[in-house]
Scaffold this motif. Structure first.
Motif, PDB file in Angstrom:
ATOM      1  N   PHE A 268     -11.793   4.730  -2.143  1.00 28.84           N
ATOM      2  CA  PHE A 268     -10.552   5.317  -1.659  1.00 28.84           C
ATOM      3  C   PHE A 268      -9.630   4.220  -1.150  1.00 28.84           C
ATOM      4  CE2 PHE A 268     -13.382   8.845  -1.642  1.00 28.84           C
ATOM      5  CZ  PHE A 268     -12.591   9.959  -1.863  1.00 28.84           C
ATOM      6  N   THR A 269      -8.320   4.445  -1.309  1.00 25.85           N
ATOM      7  CA  THR A 269      -7.298   3.540  -0.809  1.00 25.85           C
ATOM      8  C   THR A 269      -6.626   4.205   0.385  1.00 25.85           C
ATOM      9  OG1 THR A 269      -6.902   2.633  -3.002  1.00 25.85           O
ATOM     10  CG2 THR A 269      -5.135   2.380  -1.406  1.00 25.85           C
ATOM     11  N   LEU A 270      -6.228   3.390   1.348  1.00 28.17           N
ATOM     12  CA  LEU A 270      -5.568   3.890   2.547  1.00 28.17           C
ATOM     13  C   LEU A 270      -4.455   2.926   2.913  1.00 28.17           C
ATOM     14  CD1 LEU A 270      -5.299   5.545   5.169  1.00 28.17           C
ATOM     15  CD2 LEU A 270      -7.195   4.192   6.088  1.00 28.17           C
ATOM     16  N   ASN A 271      -3.207   3.408   2.937  1.00 30.02           N
ATOM     17  CA  ASN A 271      -2.070   2.584   3.335  1.00 30.02           C
ATOM     18  C   ASN A 271      -1.764   2.880   4.794  1.00 30.02           C
ATOM     19  OD1 ASN A 271       0.318   1.248   3.775  1.00 30.02           O
ATOM     20  ND2 ASN A 271       1.321   2.005   1.933  1.00 30.02           N
ATOM     21  N   LEU A 272      -2.204   1.988   5.696  1.00 26.52           N
ATOM     22  CA  LEU A 272      -2.003   2.189   7.125  1.00 26.52           C
ATOM     23  C   LEU A 272      -0.558   1.945   7.550  1.00 26.52           C
ATOM     24  CD1 LEU A 272      -5.291   0.694   8.555  1.00 26.52           C
ATOM     25  CD2 LEU A 272      -4.555   3.078   8.654  1.00 26.52           C
ATOM     26  N   ASN A 273       0.287   1.410   6.658  1.00 28.41           N
ATOM     27  CA  ASN A 273       1.709   1.242   6.980  1.00 28.41           C
ATOM     28  C   ASN A 273       2.461   2.566   6.885  1.00 28.41           C
ATOM     29  OD1 ASN A 273       1.749  -1.570   7.474  1.00 28.41           O
ATOM     30  ND2 ASN A 273       1.633  -1.942   5.289  1.00 28.41           N
ATOM     31  N   ALA A 274       1.908   3.552   6.191  1.00 24.56           N
ATOM     32  CA  ALA A 274       2.570   4.846   6.024  1.00 24.56           C
ATOM     33  C   ALA A 274       2.669   5.568   7.367  1.00 24.56           C
ATOM     34  CB  ALA A 274       1.809   5.709   5.026  1.00 24.56           C
ATOM     35  N   GLU A 275       3.724   6.351   7.528  1.00 21.47           N
ATOM     36  CA  GLU A 275       3.911   7.109   8.769  1.00 21.47           C
ATOM     37  C   GLU A 275       2.727   8.041   9.037  1.00 21.47           C
ATOM     38  OE1 GLU A 275       5.710   7.824  12.253  1.00 21.47           O
ATOM     39  OE2 GLU A 275       6.485   6.428  10.753  1.00 21.47           O
ATOM     40  N   GLU A 276       2.251   8.724   7.990  1.00 22.80           N
ATOM     41  CA  GLU A 276       1.061   9.576   8.082  1.00 22.80           C
ATOM     42  C   GLU A 276       0.067   9.133   7.015  1.00 22.80           C
ATOM     43  OE1 GLU A 276       1.692  13.780   8.332  1.00 22.80           O
ATOM     44  OE2 GLU A 276       3.595  13.512   9.375  1.00 22.80           O
ATOM     45  N   PRO A 277      -0.793   8.151   7.326  1.00 16.84           N
ATOM     46  CA  PRO A 277      -1.726   7.617   6.331  1.00 16.84           C
ATOM     47  C   PRO A 277      -2.671   8.681   5.782  1.00 16.84           C
ATOM     48  CG  PRO A 277      -1.686   6.257   8.302  1.00 16.84           C
ATOM     49  CD  PRO A 277      -0.926   7.509   8.617  1.00 16.84           C
ATOM     50  N   SER A 278      -2.935   8.601   4.485  1.00 18.05           N
ATOM     51  CA  SER A 278      -3.874   9.509   3.824  1.00 18.05           C
ATOM     52  C   SER A 278      -4.774   8.704   2.904  1.00 18.05           C
ATOM     53  CB  SER A 278      -3.122  10.546   2.983  1.00 18.05           C
ATOM     54  OG  SER A 278      -2.351  11.370   3.797  1.00 18.05           O
ATOM     55  N   LEU A 279      -5.965   9.231   2.654  1.00 19.54           N
ATOM     56  CA  LEU A 279      -6.903   8.615   1.732  1.00 19.54           C
ATOM     57  C   LEU A 279      -6.626   9.102   0.318  1.00 19.54           C
ATOM     58  CD1 LEU A 279     -10.109   9.127   3.845  1.00 19.54           C
ATOM     59  CD2 LEU A 279      -9.020   6.942   3.358  1.00 19.54           C
ATOM     60  N   TYR A 280      -6.669   8.188  -0.662  1.00 21.99           N
ATOM     61  CA  TYR A 280      -6.460   8.522  -2.065  1.00 21.99           C
ATOM     62  C   TYR A 280      -7.605   7.972  -2.887  1.00 21.99           C
ATOM     63  CZ  TYR A 280      -1.756   9.515  -0.500  1.00 21.99           C
ATOM     64  OH  TYR A 280      -0.684  10.037   0.169  1.00 21.99           O
ATOM     65  N   ALA A 281      -8.224   8.837  -3.711  1.00 23.37           N
ATOM     66  CA  ALA A 281      -9.294   8.394  -4.596  1.00 23.37           C
ATOM     67  C   ALA A 281      -8.732   7.358  -5.565  1.00 23.37           C
ATOM     68  CB  ALA A 281      -9.880   9.587  -5.351  1.00 23.37           C
ATOM     69  N   ARG A 282      -9.497   6.300  -5.821  1.00 26.13           N
ATOM     70  CA  ARG A 282      -9.042   5.208  -6.688  1.00 26.13           C
ATOM     71  C   ARG A 282      -9.600   5.338  -8.088  1.00 26.13           C
ATOM     72  NH1 ARG A 282      -9.930  -0.483  -4.127  1.00 26.13           N
ATOM     73  NH2 ARG A 282      -8.783  -0.979  -5.994  1.00 26.13           N
ATOM     74  N   ASN A 283      -8.879   4.772  -9.026  1.00 20.65           N
ATOM     75  CA  ASN A 283      -9.334   4.597 -10.408  1.00 20.65           C
ATOM     76  C   ASN A 283      -9.839   5.883 -11.049  1.00 20.65           C
ATOM     77  OD1 ASN A 283      -8.829   1.813 -10.030  1.00 20.65           O
ATOM     78  ND2 ASN A 283     -10.867   1.543  -9.162  1.00 20.65           N
ATOM     79  N   GLY A 284      -9.157   7.000 -10.799  1.00 16.28           N
ATOM     80  CA  GLY A 284      -9.532   8.263 -11.423  1.00 16.28           C
ATOM     81  C   GLY A 284     -10.837   8.858 -10.934  1.00 16.28           C
ATOM     82  N   GLN A 285     -11.381   8.344  -9.836  1.00 20.63           N
ATOM     83  CA  GLN A 285     -12.630   8.885  -9.297  1.00 20.63           C
ATOM     84  C   GLN A 285     -12.383  10.265  -8.699  1.00 20.63           C
ATOM     85  OE1 GLN A 285     -15.109   6.454  -6.862  1.00 20.63           O
ATOM     86  NE2 GLN A 285     -14.514   4.575  -7.881  1.00 20.63           N
ATOM     87  N   PRO A 286     -13.438  11.073  -8.576  1.00 23.83           N
ATOM     88  CA  PRO A 286     -13.267  12.402  -7.988  1.00 23.83           C
ATOM     89  C   PRO A 286     -12.876  12.316  -6.515  1.00 23.83           C
ATOM     90  CG  PRO A 286     -15.582  11.963  -8.453  1.00 23.83           C
ATOM     91  CD  PRO A 286     -14.799  10.814  -9.001  1.00 23.83           C
ATOM     92  N   ASP A 287     -12.197  13.351  -6.060  1.00 28.19           N
ATOM     93  CA  ASP A 287     -11.776  13.456  -4.671  1.00 28.19           C
ATOM     94  C   ASP A 287     -12.634  14.533  -3.997  1.00 28.19           C
ATOM     95  OD1 ASP A 287     -10.330  13.122  -2.355  1.00 28.19           O
ATOM     96  OD2 ASP A 287      -8.381  13.412  -3.286  1.00 28.19           O
ATOM     97  N   PHE A 288     -12.469  14.706  -2.717  1.00 27.61           N
ATOM     98  CA  PHE A 288     -13.206  15.720  -1.971  1.00 27.61           C
ATOM     99  C   PHE A 288     -12.979  17.093  -2.578  1.00 27.61           C
ATOM    100  CE2 PHE A 288     -13.153  12.255   0.974  1.00 27.61           C
ATOM    101  CZ  PHE A 288     -14.347  12.381   1.653  1.00 27.61           C
TER     102      PHE A 288
END
Length: 184
Positions: free
Chosen positions: A104-124
């Motif tokens: 998962f990727t997480l951009n902590l610079n974002a106002e409301e950070p969210s986790l994003y599955a990487r490289n087409g992997q499944p998400d929750f």
């Protein structure tokens, strides 16, 4: 089978394994570790040049054979401060894992950070139990801020539900060129 008893005070259990879920209010356990460092490239989900000071590994295990559903993982930002310097950032690589991980990727610079599955992997959602853990590799990116944060993992199992906060006793501090845990 024959059982003979005079007077019985209390419960009697015969050939029944104890329920491991009854012994714990939370049917899962999680371990958080920090590893590696590096700079995102043009092939990353984060902007080119955004620095990942460390990756975070979250190993989630069930306490019994009963499946635990992991509904989602959320980011809880405790504090965010702008840094007055932007240090030179080198690459030191990542440590590989033996257990296949969910990235998962997480951009902590974002106002409301969210986790994003990487490289087409499944998400929750995912499921875990005692013999089938999940390993989540989270690659946070941060550039202009120092961020204190935690993860919240929402779960359900056998009619129960809850949230665990990771790390359990503290928070993570990420900033340019450094990452560490802060105990409560």
């Amino acid at each position: 089978m024959v059982i003979q008893a005079g007077v019985i005070n209390g419960d009697v259990t015969i050939n029944v394994a104890p329920d491991p879920l009854a012994a714990h209010p939370v049917p899962l356990m999680a371990t958080v570790t920090l590893a590696g460092a590096g700079r995102h490239s043009e092939h990353s989900d984060l902007p080119n040049g955004v620095y990942t000071p460390w990756s975070i590994s979250v190993l989630v295990e069930g306490r019994s054979a009963q499946a635990v559903i992991l509904h989602r993982m959320r980011v809880l930002v405790v504090d965010r401060r702008r840094v007055s310097f932007l240090p030179d950032r080198g690459d030191s690589g990542m440590y590989p894992s033996v257990l296949a991980s969910r990235e998962f990727t997480l951009n902590l610079n974002a106002e409301e950070p969210s986790l994003y599955a990487r490289n087409g992997q499944p998400d929750f959602p995912f499921t875990v139990h005692a013999s089938d853990p999940e390993l989540f590799e989270i690659n946070p990116g941060v550039y202009e801020h120092e961020v204190d944060w935690r993860l919240a993992l929402d779960w359900s199992c056998a009619g129960r539900h809850g949230t665990i906060t990771l790390p359990e006793n503290g928070m993570l501090r990420y900033g340019p060129e450094r990452a560490y845990t802060i105990p409560e």
